[in-house]
Design an enzyme around this catalytic site. Sequence first.
Site, PDB file in Angstrom:
ATOM      1  N   HIS A 114       0.862  -1.191   0.000  1.00 54.97           N
ATOM      2  CA  HIS A 114       0.000   0.000   0.000  1.00 54.97           C
ATOM      3  C   HIS A 114       0.894   1.234   0.000  1.00 54.97           C
ATOM      4  CE1 HIS A 114      -3.189   2.801   1.139  1.00 54.97           C
ATOM      5  NE2 HIS A 114      -4.026   1.860   0.779  1.00 54.97           N
ATOM      6  N   ASP A 124      -7.888  -5.487   0.115  1.00 49.31           N
ATOM      7  CA  ASP A 124      -8.368  -6.374  -0.957  1.00 49.31           C
ATOM      8  C   ASP A 124      -7.992  -7.830  -0.763  1.00 49.31           C
ATOM      9  OD1 ASP A 124      -7.601  -3.575  -2.826  1.00 49.31           O
ATOM     10  OD2 ASP A 124      -9.612  -4.418  -2.728  1.00 49.31           O
TER      11      ASP A 124
HETATM   12  C1  SDX Z   1      -6.253  -0.042  -2.858  1.00 48.72           C
HETATM   13  O1  SDX Z   1      -4.382   4.474  -2.052  1.00 48.72           O
HETATM   14  C2  SDX Z   1      -5.385   3.878  -1.408  1.00 48.72           C
HETATM   15  O2  SDX Z   1      -5.802   4.270  -0.332  1.00 48.72           O
HETATM   16  C3  SDX Z   1      -5.970   2.663  -2.162  1.00 48.72           C
HETATM   17  C4  SDX Z   1      -6.986   1.825  -1.369  1.00 48.72           C
HETATM   18  C5  SDX Z   1      -8.276   2.611  -1.110  1.00 48.72           C
HETATM   19  O3  SDX Z   1      -8.977   2.234  -0.166  1.00 48.72           O
HETATM   20  O4  SDX Z   1      -8.588   3.535  -1.930  1.00 48.72           O
HETATM   21  O5  SDX Z   1      -6.424   1.401  -0.145  1.00 48.72           O
HETATM   22  C6  SDX Z   1      -7.411   0.583  -2.171  1.00 48.72           C
HETATM   23  O6  SDX Z   1      -5.987   0.297  -3.985  1.00 48.72           O
HETATM   24  C7  SDX Z   1      -5.394  -1.033  -2.103  1.00 48.72           C
HETATM   25  C8  SDX Z   1      -4.172  -1.523  -2.950  1.00 48.72           C
HETATM   26  C9  SDX Z   1      -4.677  -2.640  -3.856  1.00 48.72           C
HETATM   27  N1  SDX Z   1      -3.642  -3.023  -4.825  1.00 48.72           N
HETATM   28  C10 SDX Z   1      -2.991  -4.213  -4.754  1.00 48.72           C
HETATM   29  O7  SDX Z   1      -3.154  -5.032  -3.844  1.00 48.72           O
HETATM   30  C11 SDX Z   1      -2.075  -4.479  -5.936  1.00 48.72           C
HETATM   31  C12 SDX Z   1      -0.708  -4.968  -5.423  1.00 48.72           C
HETATM   32  N2  SDX Z   1      -0.067  -3.846  -4.720  1.00 48.72           N
HETATM   33  C13 SDX Z   1       0.906  -3.076  -5.493  1.00 48.72           C
HETATM   34  O8  SDX Z   1       0.544  -2.872  -6.816  1.00 48.72           O
HETATM   35  C14 SDX Z   1       1.401  -1.861  -4.710  1.00 48.72           C
HETATM   36  O9  SDX Z   1       1.667  -2.288  -3.442  1.00 48.72           O
HETATM   37  C15 SDX Z   1       0.565  -0.599  -4.634  1.00 48.72           C
HETATM   38  C16 SDX Z   1       0.142  -0.114  -5.980  1.00 48.72           C
HETATM   39  C17 SDX Z   1      -0.660  -0.835  -3.811  1.00 48.72           C
HETATM   40  C18 SDX Z   1       1.406   0.460  -3.949  1.00 48.72           C
HETATM   41  O10 SDX Z   1       2.452   0.722  -4.810  1.00 48.72           O
HETATM   42  P1  SDX Z   1       3.593   1.798  -4.418  1.00 48.72           P
HETATM   43  O11 SDX Z   1       3.266   2.519  -3.173  1.00 48.72           O
HETATM   44  O12 SDX Z   1       3.866   2.616  -5.640  1.00 48.72           O
HETATM   45  O13 SDX Z   1       4.791   0.894  -4.037  1.00 48.72           O
HETATM   46  P2  SDX Z   1       5.914   0.523  -5.023  1.00 48.72           P
HETATM   47  O14 SDX Z   1       5.315   0.010  -6.285  1.00 48.72           O
HETATM   48  O15 SDX Z   1       6.861   1.670  -5.075  1.00 48.72           O
HETATM   49  O16 SDX Z   1       6.573  -0.722  -4.271  1.00 48.72           O
HETATM   50  C19 SDX Z   1       7.715  -0.568  -3.468  1.00 48.72           C
HETATM   51  C20 SDX Z   1       8.437  -1.895  -3.602  1.00 48.72           C
HETATM   52  C21 SDX Z   1       8.792  -2.237  -5.063  1.00 48.72           C
HETATM   53  O17 SDX Z   1       9.919  -3.099  -5.005  1.00 48.72           O
HETATM   54  P3  SDX Z   1      11.384  -2.461  -5.350  1.00 48.72           P
HETATM   55  O18 SDX Z   1      11.267  -1.751  -6.684  1.00 48.72           O
HETATM   56  O19 SDX Z   1      11.670  -1.518  -4.205  1.00 48.72           O
HETATM   57  O20 SDX Z   1      12.324  -3.644  -5.400  1.00 48.72           O
HETATM   58  O21 SDX Z   1       7.569  -2.960  -3.166  1.00 48.72           O
HETATM   59  C22 SDX Z   1       7.317  -3.830  -4.277  1.00 48.72           C
HETATM   60  C23 SDX Z   1       7.638  -3.041  -5.542  1.00 48.72           C
HETATM   61  O22 SDX Z   1       7.988  -3.942  -6.599  1.00 48.72           O
HETATM   62  N3  SDX Z   1       5.897  -4.181  -4.200  1.00 48.72           N
HETATM   63  C24 SDX Z   1       5.411  -5.399  -4.365  1.00 48.72           C
HETATM   64  C25 SDX Z   1       4.033  -5.287  -4.171  1.00 48.72           C
HETATM   65  N4  SDX Z   1       3.714  -4.006  -3.917  1.00 48.72           N
HETATM   66  C26 SDX Z   1       4.869  -3.321  -3.947  1.00 48.72           C
HETATM   67  N5  SDX Z   1       6.014  -6.566  -4.652  1.00 48.72           N
HETATM   68  C27 SDX Z   1       5.210  -7.650  -4.735  1.00 48.72           C
HETATM   69  N6  SDX Z   1       3.870  -7.622  -4.562  1.00 48.72           N
HETATM   70  C28 SDX Z   1       3.257  -6.456  -4.275  1.00 48.72           C
HETATM   71  N7  SDX Z   1       1.930  -6.444  -4.114  1.00 48.72           N
END
Ligand code: SDX
Length: 438
Positions: A314, A372
Amino acid sequence: MSSSTTGAKKTVTFTLDGSNRSTTLPVLSGTLGPDVVDIRKLYSDLGVFTYDPGYGETASTESRITFIDGDAGVLLYRGFPIEQLAEQSDFIEVAYLLMEGDLPSPAQLEQFRRGVTYHTMVHEQLRRFFDGFRRDAHPMAVICGVVGALAAFYHDNLDINDARQREIACFRLIAKIPTIAAWAYKYSLGQPFMYPRNDLSYAENFLYMLNAVPTEPYVNNPILSRAMDRILVLHADHEQNASTSTVRLAGSTGANPFACIAAGIAALWGPAHGGANEAVLKMLAEIGKPENIPEFIRQVKDKNAHTKLMGFGHRVYKNFDPRAKIMKETCHEVLGELGIKDEPLLDMAMELERIALSDDYFISRKLYPNVDFYSGIILKAMGIPTSMFTVLFAVARTVGWVSQWKEMVEDPSQRIGRPRQIYTGAAQRDYVPLSRRG
Ligand code: SDX
C-alpha cells in the site's frame, strides 16, 4: 534547505545552489499527521517546480473527512476509528458521518435514510442503456457508462453552486449506485431487473436486487446483509487515493458530479487499485494449491517475472491495513456462520500471508495485506461473482467520492487542478518538409 519556528509560525527556507535566490515558505500543521510545506510561492520566488511523480510526498488538498496513519495502521472517518464504526455503526450512518462531519441524531439519521431510500429508483429510460452492452461486458464498464449517463437525465437542472442541488445529486448517486450495480449483474445473467424496495436497509436492498427473482419470495440472510454492510463501511472512504483524486480533479473543472463519479469508477477499475480484489482471487486460482506457494513467491521476487502479490502492499500503510484485519475476522465469522468448514481459498490466503510475512523481501518493503486481500474470499462465500468485486468497491466508495467532491466544491480556496511537469523532450527545432526527409 533549513527550517525554523518564529513564534507560532513554522517556516522552511530553500536556497538555490549557484544563485543568490532563496525563499522562506510557511509550514502548515493539521490536526493529525505530518506538517506540510506550503509551496505556492516557490515558483514565483525561485523559478523552480517540485517533482513528485505519483504524488507520494505531496498533499493535494486540505480535507477534514478521513485520516490514515500508515505507520500505526490507523484509519479514522471524521475522527472515529474504523474498528469502532465497523463494529457499532452501519453504512447509512457512516455515509451521513462522511457527508456531514459528525454522527447524526436519531432524527437526522432517519431523515438521511429516507433521503437515500427515496432516490434508489432510476429513470425508467435508463434501463435501455443496459441493452447497448454485450451480456458479457465487464460490469465495471457497464456502471461506468450508466453512471456517466445519469448526467443526461439530471445535468440540465444541476447547478453545482446551489447547495440544495448539490445535496440532491449526492443523494441520487449514493442511492442509485446499488441499483445500477445490481442491474449490471442481472443484465449479465439475462435475468429481469429487480426494483429497489423501501422496506429494506441499504445492504439488504443491494443483496435483494443482486439475488432475488420475480418468481419466488426472497428471504434476506441477516448474516450476509450484516457482512455486506460491514464491507461497505470498510470501503467507504480512504483519503486522496487514486480514484478519489480523479473525482476531485474532474470536479475542479466544474464538471457535474455524475461525470466525476464515472471518472472515479474508471480509475478504481485498475488492478493496482480497486481491481485488486478481483485480481487476488485470480492469483489464488492460478497458484492452485499451497505447495505451489514457494514457487509463486520466488516469481514475485524475480523482477523479470513481473508478478505482484495482489492484495499486498500500500502507498500509505507501511504496517497492517486495519481494514484487512477486520476483513480477515469477518471472513472467519461469515464462513463459520455459513457452515463453510474448509474453504481452500481461505487456507491458501492464510498460508500465503504467513509465508510472505516471514520473508524478508516483503518485510523489508513493508508489504502487508491490504483491504483487498481477504475481501474477495468473503464475497465469493456470499455468492458474489468475481467480476462484481470491484463493482461492490465502487458502490461503497461512491459515498467517499461524493463526500470529497462536496468538500472540494464547497472549499472557497479550491481552483482547477493543473499539475506542472519537468520537460525532457526535444528542444525547439524547425519543421523539415517531407521532400527533405530520408
Ligand atoms: C487499494 O491508495 C489507497 O488508499 C488505495 C486503497 C483505497 O482504499 O482507496 O487502499 C485501495 O488500492 C489497495 C491496494 C490494492 N492493490 C494491490 O493489492 C495491488 C498490489 N499492490 C501493489 O501494486 C502496490 O503495493 C501498490 C500499488 C498498492 C502500492 O504501490 P507503491 O506505493 O507505488 O509501491 P511501489 O510500487 O513503489 O513498491 C515498493 C516496492 C517495489 O519493489 P522495489 O522496486 O523496491 O524492489 O515494493 C514492491 C515493488 O515492486 N511491491 C510489491 C508489491 N507491492 C509493492 N512486490 C510484490 N507484490 C506487491 N503487491
